[in-house]
Design a protein around this motif. Structure first.
Motif, mmCIF file in Angstrom:
data_model
loop_
_atom_site.group_PDB
_atom_site.id
_atom_site.type_symbol
_atom_site.label_atom_id
_atom_site.label_comp_id
_atom_site.label_asym_id
_atom_site.label_seq_id
_atom_site.Cartn_x
_atom_site.Cartn_y
_atom_site.Cartn_z
ATOM 1 N N ASP A 68 57.603 -33.733 58.864
ATOM 2 C CA ASP A 68 58.242 -32.449 59.175
ATOM 3 C C ASP A 68 58.285 -32.157 60.668
ATOM 4 O OD1 ASP A 68 57.194 -30.494 56.258
ATOM 5 O OD2 ASP A 68 58.719 -32.036 56.559
ATOM 6 N N TYR A 69 57.344 -32.685 61.397
ATOM 7 C CA TYR A 69 57.246 -32.361 62.817
ATOM 8 C C TYR A 69 57.881 -33.425 63.708
ATOM 9 C CZ TYR A 69 53.776 -29.307 60.723
ATOM 10 O OH TYR A 69 53.147 -28.399 59.926
ATOM 11 N N TYR A 70 58.605 -34.322 63.089
ATOM 12 C CA TYR A 70 59.158 -35.456 63.826
ATOM 13 C C TYR A 70 60.679 -35.515 63.738
ATOM 14 C CZ TYR A 70 54.773 -37.896 64.780
ATOM 15 O OH TYR A 70 53.544 -38.258 65.271
ATOM 16 N N ALA A 71 61.231 -36.253 64.664
ATOM 17 C CA ALA A 71 62.596 -36.757 64.554
ATOM 18 C C ALA A 71 62.512 -38.260 64.326
ATOM 19 C CB ALA A 71 63.403 -36.459 65.799
ATOM 20 N N ILE A 72 63.438 -38.757 63.541
ATOM 21 C CA ILE A 72 63.548 -40.188 63.276
ATOM 22 C C ILE A 72 64.885 -40.660 63.822
ATOM 23 C CG2 ILE A 72 63.603 -41.993 61.521
ATOM 24 C CD1 ILE A 72 60.941 -40.623 61.589
ATOM 25 N N GLY A 73 64.864 -41.799 64.469
ATOM 26 C CA GLY A 73 66.102 -42.281 65.061
ATOM 27 C C GLY A 73 66.294 -43.774 64.903
ATOM 28 N N GLY A 129 70.522 -46.206 72.040
ATOM 29 C CA GLY A 129 70.247 -45.230 70.996
ATOM 30 C C GLY A 129 71.485 -45.000 70.166
ATOM 31 N N VAL A 130 71.342 -45.029 68.846
ATOM 32 C CA VAL A 130 72.482 -44.932 67.938
ATOM 33 C C VAL A 130 72.588 -43.541 67.310
ATOM 34 C CG1 VAL A 130 73.510 -45.848 65.824
ATOM 35 C CG2 VAL A 130 72.375 -47.398 67.437
ATOM 36 N N SER A 131 71.506 -43.101 66.707
ATOM 37 C CA SER A 131 71.542 -41.822 65.996
ATOM 38 C C SER A 131 70.123 -41.347 65.755
ATOM 39 C CB SER A 131 72.259 -41.983 64.652
ATOM 40 O OG SER A 131 72.311 -40.756 63.955
ATOM 41 N N CYS A 132 69.971 -40.034 65.568
ATOM 42 C CA CYS A 132 68.670 -39.491 65.196
ATOM 43 C C CYS A 132 68.863 -38.253 64.328
ATOM 44 C CB CYS A 132 67.812 -39.185 66.420
ATOM 45 S SG CYS A 132 68.534 -38.032 67.603
ATOM 46 N N ILE A 133 67.769 -37.871 63.682
ATOM 47 C CA ILE A 133 67.806 -36.721 62.784
ATOM 48 C C ILE A 133 66.481 -35.974 62.867
ATOM 49 C CG2 ILE A 133 67.002 -38.124 60.812
ATOM 50 C CD1 ILE A 133 68.816 -36.351 59.030
ATOM 51 N N ASN A 134 66.571 -34.653 62.870
ATOM 52 C CA ASN A 134 65.378 -33.824 62.802
ATOM 53 C C ASN A 134 64.972 -33.669 61.342
ATOM 54 O OD1 ASN A 134 64.923 -33.062 65.612
ATOM 55 N ND2 ASN A 134 66.909 -32.056 65.426
#
Length: 126
Positions: free
Chosen positions: A30-35, A47-52
């Motif tokens: 919950d406290y991270y972004a994944i990319g 860098g391609v993409s990330c999501i909160n």
């Protein structure tokens, strides 16, 4: 301990599709972004993409907008990257990443990313 395990790479012809998955464990998502990042031979990492994870907001680099879609499955602690209309220039090793700050253009800069998966190869060929 943060663990990121990628899967779903492979060989595909131009115009084809692949779906990459990243299984995350060892931390509270919950406290991270994944990319997703990628690196082709002889080229710089991109860098391609990330999501909160908390709210699902996303960010994409220009070269994949409209073709790639990042999504999360919080119940499964998994982030996926659906890649459509693949091009030969998408060929690279793709890495899943995690960081305890917001997904943004800064995230895709990669400078502060502390957790990386082992990578999965994507090859687009005629």
């Amino acid at each position: 301990q943060v663990q990121l395990v990628e899967s779903g790479g492979g060989l595909v012809q131009p115009g084809g599709s692949l779906r990459l998955s990243c299984a995350a464990s060892g931390f509270t998502l919950d406290y991270y972004a994944i990319g997703w990042f990628r690196q082709a031979p002889g080229k710089e990492r991109e860098g391609v993409s990330c999501i909160n994870i908390s709210d699902g907001t996303t960010y994409y680099t220009d070269s994949v907008k409209g073709r790639f879609t990042i999504s999360r499955d919080n119940a499964k602690s998994t982030v996926s990257l659906q890649m459509n209309s693949l091009k030969p220039e998408d060929t690279a090793v793709y890495y899943c990443t995690a960081a305890p700050f917001r997904c943004s253009s800064w995230y895709l800069n990669g400078a502060d990313i502390g957790s990386w998966g082992q990578g999965t190869q994507v090859t687009v060929f005629s």
